[in-house]
Design an enzyme around this catalytic site. Structure first.
Site, PDB file in Angstrom:
ATOM      1  CE1 TYR A  95      -4.245   1.659   0.898  1.00  0.00           C
ATOM      2  CE2 TYR A  95      -2.823   3.058   2.240  1.00  0.00           C
ATOM      3  CZ  TYR A  95      -4.047   2.812   1.640  1.00  0.00           C
ATOM      4  OH  TYR A  95      -5.064   3.713   1.780  1.00  0.00           O
TER       5      TYR A  95
ATOM      6  CD  GLN B 210      -2.615   7.223   1.990  1.00  0.00           C
ATOM      7  OE1 GLN B 210      -3.572   6.630   1.496  1.00  0.00           O
ATOM      8  NE2 GLN B 210      -2.638   7.729   3.212  1.00  0.00           N
ATOM      9  CB  THR B 211       3.510   7.301   3.709  1.00  0.00           C
ATOM     10  OG1 THR B 211       2.374   7.137   4.561  1.00  0.00           O
ATOM     11  CG2 THR B 211       4.496   8.238   4.382  1.00  0.00           C
TER      12      THR B 211
ATOM     13  CB  SER C 281      -0.829  13.045   8.611  1.00  0.00           C
ATOM     14  OG  SER C 281      -0.241  12.173   9.545  1.00  0.00           O
TER      15      SER C 281
ATOM     16  N   GLY D 191       5.386  -1.037   3.969  1.00  0.00           N
ATOM     17  CA  GLY D 191       5.903  -2.350   4.330  1.00  0.00           C
ATOM     18  C   GLY D 191       5.732  -3.330   3.184  1.00  0.00           C
TER      19      GLY D 191
ATOM     20  NE  ARG E 119       5.448   2.232  38.163  1.00  0.00           N
ATOM     21  CZ  ARG E 119       6.688   1.757  38.197  1.00  0.00           C
ATOM     22  NH1 ARG E 119       7.205   1.313  39.341  1.00  0.00           N
ATOM     23  NH2 ARG E 119       7.412   1.716  37.090  1.00  0.00           N
TER      24      ARG E 119
ATOM     25  CB  THR F 226       3.867   7.638  13.157  1.00  0.00           C
ATOM     26  OG1 THR F 226       4.728   6.522  13.356  1.00  0.00           O
ATOM     27  CG2 THR F 226       4.283   8.742  14.105  1.00  0.00           C
TER      28      THR F 226
ATOM     29  CD  GLU G 136      -2.599   2.814   7.453  1.00  0.00           C
ATOM     30  OE1 GLU G 136      -3.614   3.304   6.953  1.00  0.00           O
ATOM     31  OE2 GLU G 136      -1.583   2.555   6.791  1.00  0.00           O
TER      32      GLU G 136
END
Length: 667
Positions: A139, A141-142, A148, A181, A336, A425, A427
């Site tokens: 995929y 895109q970036t 973003s 990836g 915690r 970060t 998607e």
């Protein structure tokens, strides 16, 4: 008592303390009996196969590490074929292999993009090839210069009517595709996002199926420059994935390789919008982000399981019957650890709900009903941001909860953190996503009183008038066990923060200028809204019929811990907006301490309910049998560094110092 992998169970006494039906909780965690059986079978199938061994992963050099990952992916595919596994079973098998690989993007992004954005004809052509893995996709895109901001992408797809082709081109260095990836070394095809250009006009960003490599010799096709972007954070970790860089030099593809479910380009170069709205593209995002939310619960539960088991094994200070105190008995450790345990369950419940939401949205899309898509998109965007940020921080907190040993790679926690942290970060950058949610919140506030009631996760905004005036009714600590008291406090906080932001925005003559100036406040309002969603879905779950003795009681305690620990962490919001008073906060803290005591005897059983094998956990500290120290010692001697008593370089660099063969300094 035998453990999942064989050996003595050193945590047997802890397991005897459990006050609920463990098998029922395992089924609840898995989703249902059917899903539990599939997950359990696939987990054991992977754990029993020596081909999937992973305990040496952090010591491998990059090329060897990557080849090892290819071997495992090949083995997984063979098992899927041999056993004739269903799509659900295959997905679970790949999950329990527990290694980022090119197959993640093929199945998780490439296939869904074609299913969501391709026409029926395109799906008939490409999906069978992808399902049989005769092509392998990613995929893209970036870009190097934009992530973003999808509308800022620079790659172009220019239509040439003379040849009936698109020309895919990278006009600048920053237009290089960066990070996908599977792209670096393996993918044969990609869904590439580019600016559609026809007759000198631009028509926005669209997806195109582009072949990258020859199916014969796997070499890049003419005009394509492609490679790996290099080593990433951590030992092993995401370095098993070939994240790539890709540039196009006027690469031509047939016109029908543009994904055309939303927009078509004719042979003449005319751009024709379909009846399907452009928001359909959000359907793929909703799928991917709901998967990320679900995976957050898996990663967090993995870390919590390790930290909880080790906290019960580790003893430090104090003395009880001549033995030191278990670390898990210290209130500082509980305060915690237990909120993280509760958060894992909370994220699992909201993840299950998001699966339902995606199914509902998908069914509506098939009926050409797009009414719930924008709200679902905003909801999944916000929850993706919230859950991934919290999980990344929580994994690191679990490492610290394990003391010094948590820093060892053999603890499993450093690699888990390195594998998981990119989720903050990819998607969608988490802050950018929260600002998208803020726009929906501001739009919703502006429409209050218009006669158009808010829907879905925004529905509570319709009661803004009441929530702006409401006061907390808690008079004693036990009142915070009332889900209505908790829910109203969270709803009032969210409404008041959103309304305050809207009022402040209205003072700016330029709305965009105001949005930039108030962005930090808007992010805070979005976080409040998203935390409310998780709390509300947890409470909704408790209203259902939950089988298994004591299961609901444990979930009620975990829900209380989750909600009240958030209230403590964001106390400034609750107090400054007037949702609660200091006395209410004090009562909530008193109850929180008592809830920790209720969870304490059940802690080990609650992490056992995740049903993780030792192979999947990959942690000496988180072993089911608790036999930590001998295994830590054993692991140390496995390191190749210990193959020789005298290290390389000693005689050359250290011996001269010891033998005073280095000239003395004036000091």
């Amino acid at each position: 008592m035998e453990d999942l992998e064989g050996g003595v169970d050193y945590l047997a006494d802890e397991r005897k303390k459990a006050q609920f039906d463990l098998n029922a909780m395992k089924i609840l965690w898995a989703g249902n009996q059917h899903q539990f059986q599939i997950a359990d079978r696939m987990a054991r199938l992977v754990a029993s196969d020596p081909e999937f061994k992973k305990d040496d992963r952090v010591r491998l050099e990059r090329k060897e590490l990557f080849k090892n990952t290819l071997r495992k992916a090949n083995r997984a595919w063979k098992r899927i074929i041999e056993l004739k596994l269903t799509e659900e079973e295959a997905s679970q098998l790949r999950f329990f292999v527990d290694e980022p690989a090119y197959t993640d993007l093929h199945w998780g992004m490439f296939v869904p993009a074609i299913k969501g954005q391709g026409t029926e004809e395109q799906q008939r052509k490409w999906l069978p090839l992808a399902y049989r893995m005769q092509i392998i996709g990613c995929y893209a895109q970036t870009e190097l210069g934009h992530g973003s901001n999808v509308q800022g992408l620079e790659t172009t797809a220019t239509f040439d009517p003379e040849t009936d082709e698109f020309v895919i081109h990278s006009p600048t260095l920053t237009s290089s595709k960066w990070w996908p990836g599977g792209l670096g070394k393996i993918s044969t095809h990609a869904v590439v996002y580019a600016r559609l250009m026809t007759d000198g006009k631009e028509h926005g960003v669209h997806g195109f199926i582009v072949q990258l490599r020859s199916l014969e010799d796997h070499l890049p096709l003419p005009g394509i420059t492609v490679g790996d972007i290099g080593m990433k954070f951590g030992n092993g970790a995401y370095n098993t994935m070939d994240n790539g860089v890709l540039r196009f030099d006027n690469v031509r593809i047939p016109r029908d390789q543009m994904l055309m479910r939303v927009l078509q380009v004719t042979k003449e170069g005319n751009v024709v919008k379909s009846d399907v709205p452009r928001q359909l593209i959000y359907g793929t995002m909703v799928y991917v982000r709901q998967t990320i939310v679900y995976d957050a619960s898996r990663a967090l539960s993995k870390a919590v399981c390790i930290a909880t088991r080790y906290s019960a094994v580790r003893r430090q200070f104090g003395s009880q019957n001549g033995r030191e105190t278990q670390v898990i008995d210290y209130k500082t450790q509980q305060s915690r650890l237990f909120p993280l345990l509760a958060t894992a369950y909370a994220f699992r419940i909201v993840g299950d709900w998001l699966k339902w939401l995606y199914t509902d949205v998908t069914e509506r899309l098939r009926a050409n009903d797009f009414s719930t898509l924008p709200e679902a998109h905003a909801c999944t965007a916000g929850l993706k941001s919230l859950t991934t940020s919290v999980t990344a921080d929580a994994i690191e907190e679990c490492r610290k909860l394990c003391g010094g040993h948590g820093y060892l790679c053999s603890s499993g926690l450093p690699e888990l953190f390195a594998v998981y942290v990119p989720a903050c970060t990819y998607e969608g950058d988490n802050v950018v996503l929260l600002l998208q949610v803020a726009r929906i919140l501001m739009k919703t506030v502006s429409q209050l009183g218009s006669g158009k009631p808010p829907v879905g996760t925004m529905e509570y905004m319709g009661r803004a008038e009441h929530l702006l005036q409401s006061h907390c009714s808690a008079q004693k600590a036990e009142d915070w066990l009332n889900p209505d008291v908790v829910l109203e406090a969270f709803e009032a906080r969210s409404v008041r923060m959103s309304v305050a932001c809207a009022k402040n925005l209205s003072q700016f003559s330029n709305p965009e200028e105001g949005f930039l100036e108030l962005s930090a406040d808007l992010v805070g309002a979005s976080v409040a809204h998203c935390q409310l969603i998780v709390v509300s879905k947890f409470i909704e779950k408790l209203k259902q019929d939950i089988p298994g003795e004591g299961v609901k009681k444990q979930l009620q305690a975990l829900c209380g811990i989750y909600a009240l620990s958030i209230m403590g962490k964001h106390l400034g919001d609750f107090l400054s907006t007037g949702c609660i008073k200091p006395k209410h906060a004090s009562l909530a803290n008193d109850l929180l301490r008592s809830l920790f005591s209720k969870v304490r005897p059940n802690a080990i059983a609650l992490v056992d309910a995740f049903n993780y094998t030792d192979h999947f956990l990959g942690s000496v500290l988180g072993r089911y049998d608790g036999n930590v120290y001998p295994k830590l010692y054993e692991e140390a001697w496995k390191d190749p560094f210990n193959e020789s008593a005298v290290p390389e370089g000693f005689h050359e660099y250290v011996r001269p110092i010891l033998k005073r063969q280095v000239r003395s300094s004036r000091l």
